[in-house]
Structures are given as C-alpha cells and as structure tokens.
Design an enzyme around this catalytic site. Structure first.
Site, PDB file in Angstrom:
ATOM      1  N   LYS A 139       0.885  -1.177   0.000  1.00 53.13           N
ATOM      2  CA  LYS A 139       0.000   0.000   0.000  1.00 53.13           C
ATOM      3  C   LYS A 139       0.919   1.222   0.000  1.00 53.13           C
ATOM      4  CE  LYS A 139      -4.001   1.845   2.433  1.00 53.13           C
ATOM      5  NZ  LYS A 139      -4.764   2.288   1.287  1.00 53.13           N
TER       6      LYS A 139
HETATM    7  N1  PMP Z   1      -7.900  -0.700  -3.093  1.00 53.86           N
HETATM    8  C1  PMP Z   1      -7.254   0.473  -2.880  1.00 53.86           C
HETATM    9  C2  PMP Z   1      -6.505   1.086  -4.009  1.00 53.86           C
HETATM   10  C3  PMP Z   1      -7.304   1.083  -1.628  1.00 53.86           C
HETATM   11  O1  PMP Z   1      -6.689   2.256  -1.426  1.00 53.86           O
HETATM   12  C4  PMP Z   1      -8.022   0.468  -0.594  1.00 53.86           C
HETATM   13  C5  PMP Z   1      -8.099   1.118   0.766  1.00 53.86           C
HETATM   14  N2  PMP Z   1      -7.009   0.723   1.556  1.00 53.86           N
HETATM   15  C6  PMP Z   1      -8.674  -0.753  -0.853  1.00 53.86           C
HETATM   16  C7  PMP Z   1      -8.594  -1.309  -2.113  1.00 53.86           C
HETATM   17  C8  PMP Z   1      -9.413  -1.480   0.243  1.00 53.86           C
HETATM   18  O2  PMP Z   1      -8.459  -1.957   1.151  1.00 53.86           O
HETATM   19  P1  PMP Z   1      -8.837  -2.230   2.687  1.00 53.86           P
HETATM   20  O3  PMP Z   1     -10.070  -3.048   2.675  1.00 53.86           O
HETATM   21  O4  PMP Z   1      -7.655  -2.969   3.196  1.00 53.86           O
HETATM   22  O5  PMP Z   1      -9.030  -0.905   3.328  1.00 53.86           O
END
Ligand code: PMP
Length: 291
Positions: free
Chosen positions: A154
């Site tokens: 991320k």
């Molecule tokens: N895709 C992207 C590009 C994101 O930024 C997020 C948010 N973190 C998600 C998917 C969903 O991830 P999560 O469920 O871990 O928050």
C-alpha cells in the site's frame, strides 16, 4: 459538525517513537524524497469502541509495504500496534481512523539517493467527508499488469494512476471511478474493492493487479460463514448486465452499495441491495465484536 483542515487539528502525533504536537508535524519539501518520487507507504485503519479492527493484518501489511520499498524500520509489528493504541489514548479517541505513514527522507534530490525512513502515526474521528462511491463512471485509465507495480504494497506510487481516474470521474460529477485492468477485466474503484451479486452468489475480481483489501478478505470470510458462495474470477463489463447488486469494500467506507456504473456505451443500474444489506450488517457487528 464544523470542518477543520487536517493540518489545523489539535492533538498529538506519534513521530519516530515520540509524541509531538499536531502543529509540529512539518517536513522539508526538498529532503522529502517520497514527495518527489513516491515510495511512501501507509495504512488506513479503523478502531471501534477502543479496539483496532484487524490491527495485526494492517500493521503486517504496513511492514511488508515498507520492506518492498526498502524503508527498513527499527520497530516490530507489536511496537507499532502499541503506538497506534497510545496515539488513540493521547487523543482520547475510541472510534477513529488511524493513519500510519512511512516516508523516505534524503539529503539530496537524486532519485537514487539513500533514504532514511520516518514513521508518523495519526488518529482522528472520521468525518462525513469520506466519499461514498454510489454512482461510478468507467475510467479511461487502466491498471498496469501485476509485474509493473507491487500491488500488494500500500504505497503512494499506486495512487498516481488512481488519482488520474478519480479526477476524471470528479470532473464529470461522479462519485468514483471504476478501473479496468490492462486486459479489460474489471479491477476496483479508487480506494475500494468490488463485489457483485447474482442470484444470491457473490462475484469478485481476482486480485492480480490491484490491492487485495483487508475488508474484501473479511467479506469473503463473512460470506463463507453465511453459506453464501463466493466466486473470485475475471469479470468483464459485459458481465455487468447479469448482476443484481454491486457493492464496494474498504476500511474507510466499510461496505457500500454501488448504485450504477456508467460507461460510454451504457449505464448499468444495481437497485437491489438484499445480499449487500446482509453483508453490511454482519460486517458492522464483526468490527465491533472482533476488533
Ligand atoms: N484498493 C485500494 C486502491 C485502496 O486504497 C483500498 C483502501 N485501503 C482498498 C482497495 C481497500 O483496502 P482495505 O479493505 O484494506 O481498506
């Protein structure tokens, strides 16, 4: 509720092991390598009733992202989780959004400069400004193949392609952008994963060129407990006609209904929310119980 700009909030921030005043979080634009060349990594986490939901999964992902971008830290996952809790306590927060951020600092502006990692942990009460991707438009930008970016990390770098899509959607007054991947398969929205429902079964794209969100994984677990079949498979725009429901998943937004997807040729509406509502209510219970 009155709006306060994020840099004007009051409170304490955890910076490299010490608490500082919110207003003292300042960096130099020229020595912030990650500002110029991306490579910062971060998390979006939520705490409910004083407990952080899936703390270990989020901090493991943070440390993994940091390792991918060679931002080696001296803190263990446990120490960072403890620091998240301390940040909540310092700011008297029980229900909040937590944003750990790691970025590289350098002594020159060269792209290959050696960087020193910094870690900042902040927490605040989530406000109503988190956008709800209700009506989304197909982006003209696509996701690059899985070997062109480390989608499991991320990192800020992932968001330049996303930002192009989101800005394009906003200019056309849509809530969010739906991105296809380089092969034409449906990928995700700007910051949430996608699910579709057909005859009571869930369908979600294979995460081979976008982030496999923690909420997405949680929804799959919930569905399995509820004996709802989940198919992870490639999904095309043409498939959209067959689906009854569509919802998006993410830590910040939770589980939210997607009412429509607009492409240059067609508008696909998803008025039904039967299965979405079941998943929503199970998720709401889980985050409060299982945090
Ligand atoms: N895709 C992207 C590009 C994101 O930024 C997020 C948010 N973190 C998600 C998917 C969903 O991830 P999560 O469920 O871990 O928050």
């Amino acid at each position: 509720m009155s709006f306060t700009s994020i840099d004007q909030k009051q409170g304490m921030l955890w910076l490299n092991g010490q608490f500082i005043d919110w207003s003292d979080a300042k960096i130099h634009a020229l020595s912030t390598h990650s500002l110029h060349y991306s490579g910062a990594v971060f998390e979006g986490i939520k705490a409910y009733n004083g407990k952080i939901f899936k703390a270990k999964q989020h901090i493991d992902r943070l440390l993994h992202s940091a390792e991918v971008f060679s931002l080696q830290l001296d803190y263990s996952a446990t120490e960072i989780i403890d620091a998240c809790y301390e940040t909540m306590h310092q700011n008297n927060l029980q229900n909040c959004y937590i944003r750990p951020l790691i970025w590289g600092q350098s002594t020159t502006t060269k792209i290959g400069a050696k960087v020193t990692p910094n870690i900042l942990i902040s927490a605040w009460e989530p406000n109503a400004l988190i956008s709800k991707p209700n009506n989304v438009i197909l982006s003209s930008w696509v996701k690059a193949p899985g070997n062109s970016y480390a989608y499991h990390a991320k990192s800020s770098g992932n968001y330049s392609n996303i930002l192009l899509s989101l800005r394009e959607a906003q200019q056309q007054n849509y809530d969010d952008a739906l991105m296809l991947d380089w092969r034409g398969y449906i990928a995700e929205l700007s910051s949430s994963n996608l699910f579709f429902v057909k005859k009571g079964e869930l369908y979600t794209p294979i995460t081979d060129c976008f982030l496999n969100g923690i909420t997405r994984q949680t929804v799959i677990e919930i569905a399995q407990k509820e004996q709802l079949a989940v198919q992870e498979r490639h999904i095309t725009l043409d498939d959209l006609k067959q689906f009854d429901e569509c919802f998006a998943t993410g830590t910040a937004c939770g589980i939210i209904n997607v009412a429509s997807v607009t492409t240059t040729e067609e508008k696909y509406d998803f008025p039904a929310q039967q299965i979405t509502s079941i998943i929503q209510s199970k998720y709401k219970k889980l985050v409060r119980k299982d945090a």
